[in-house]
Design a protein around this motif. Structure first.
Motif, PDB file in Angstrom:
ATOM      1  N   LEU A  16       0.834  -1.210   0.000  1.00  0.00           N
ATOM      2  CA  LEU A  16       0.000   0.000   0.000  1.00  0.00           C
ATOM      3  C   LEU A  16       0.871   1.263   0.000  1.00  0.00           C
ATOM      4  CD1 LEU A  16      -2.904  -1.039   2.425  1.00  0.00           C
ATOM      5  CD2 LEU A  16      -2.980  -0.853  -0.072  1.00  0.00           C
ATOM      6  N   ALA A  19       2.048   1.795  -3.536  1.00  0.00           N
ATOM      7  CA  ALA A  19       0.959   2.301  -4.383  1.00  0.00           C
ATOM      8  C   ALA A  19       0.675   3.764  -4.047  1.00  0.00           C
ATOM      9  CB  ALA A  19      -0.289   1.441  -4.184  1.00  0.00           C
ATOM     10  N   MET A  38       3.410   1.254  -8.682  1.00  0.00           N
ATOM     11  CA  MET A  38       1.988   0.915  -8.564  1.00  0.00           C
ATOM     12  C   MET A  38       1.781  -0.591  -8.781  1.00  0.00           C
ATOM     13  SD  MET A  38      -1.046   1.793  -7.972  1.00  0.00           S
ATOM     14  CE  MET A  38      -1.370   3.534  -8.082  1.00  0.00           C
ATOM     15  N   SER A  42       0.610  -2.877  -5.688  1.00  0.00           N
ATOM     16  CA  SER A  42      -0.712  -3.526  -5.659  1.00  0.00           C
ATOM     17  C   SER A  42      -0.560  -5.047  -5.661  1.00  0.00           C
ATOM     18  CB  SER A  42      -1.593  -3.042  -6.815  1.00  0.00           C
ATOM     19  OG  SER A  42      -0.873  -3.089  -8.020  1.00  0.00           O
ATOM     20  N   ALA A  46      -1.996  -7.426  -2.748  1.00  0.00           N
ATOM     21  CA  ALA A  46      -2.943  -8.490  -3.096  1.00  0.00           C
ATOM     22  C   ALA A  46      -2.455  -9.849  -2.582  1.00  0.00           C
ATOM     23  CB  ALA A  46      -3.138  -8.539  -4.609  1.00  0.00           C
TER      24      ALA A  46
END
Lengths: 138, 67
Positions: A16, A19, A38, A42, A46
């Motif tokens: 996070l 990102a 990014m 991510s 995930a």
């Protein structure tokens, strides 16, 4: 279990942060760096979230978790996985050398051919090293 | 390698799942062992031997291939 949970939470937090950094610094950094931040952020978040959910499911249903553990450590399954990995590695190595030949035919840049050959040679060298290491160990 | 695993298991009224659980292996491994498609590691062979209380030679039958 606790160590795993901490690791997955760290994955989520770091992901996070990556990102968020990409969004905050969007104008200040290059597009490729922003995209890399990014994408990796991510992805990490995930993976961390998925593994954390799996861990939660395992805690809720210990019998199912034990069954899963047995499946993973089962000696036949381990042997099958190792054989599949070895064979796919060999096939990929030969595919790389075929790609090198094909790239020559298509007048591809020299670096493409060189990278393909280096990959082939590196895999062969690594294989010889591992064989020698396992010969000493076993 | 041939074996008497299926006969030993059935003689004790066990299902493949139950034997697999007792030995901490998958049911598929028991099935493959019984069909002779998979030869076990020496550790699993000992586990089987101890579980059934018979020597390994009474479970697995090694026949030399004719030269």
């Amino acid at each position: 279990m606790k160590g795993k949970k901490a690791l997955y939470i760290a994955f989520i937090v770091i992901g996070l942060c990556f990102a968020a950094a990409a969004l905050i610094l969007w104008d200040a950094i290059s597009n490729s760096l922003g995209g890399a931040l990014m994408g990796s952020g991510s992805g990490m978040a995930a993976i961390g979230l998925t593994q954390l959910l799996m861990l939660r499911l395992d805690t809720k249903d210990p019998a199912q978790a034990r069954k899963k553990e047995i499946e993973v450590n089962d000696e036949r399954n381990v042997a099958i996985r190792r054989r599949a990995k070895a064979l796919s590695g060999d096939m990929l190595q030969w595919a790389v050398i075929v790609a090198a030949w094909v790239s020559l035919g298509f007048d591809a840049p020299l670096w493409v051919t060189v990278v393909a050959i280096l990959t082939f040679v590196s895999k062969s060298v690594l294989e010889v090293y591992l064989v020698a290491r396992y010969q000493r160990e076993m | 390698m041939k074996n008497r695993l299926e006969a030993l298991r059935k003689a004790r009224g066990l299902r493949q799942e139950e034997l697999a659980e007792a030995l901490e292996v998958s049911r598929q491994t028991i099935g493959s062992l019984e069909n002779g498609r998979y030869n076990p590691s020496i550790l699993l062979a000992f586990k089987l031997s101890r579980y059934f209380g018979v020597p390994i030679e009474e479970i697995f039958i090694y026949e030399e291939e004719p030269s």
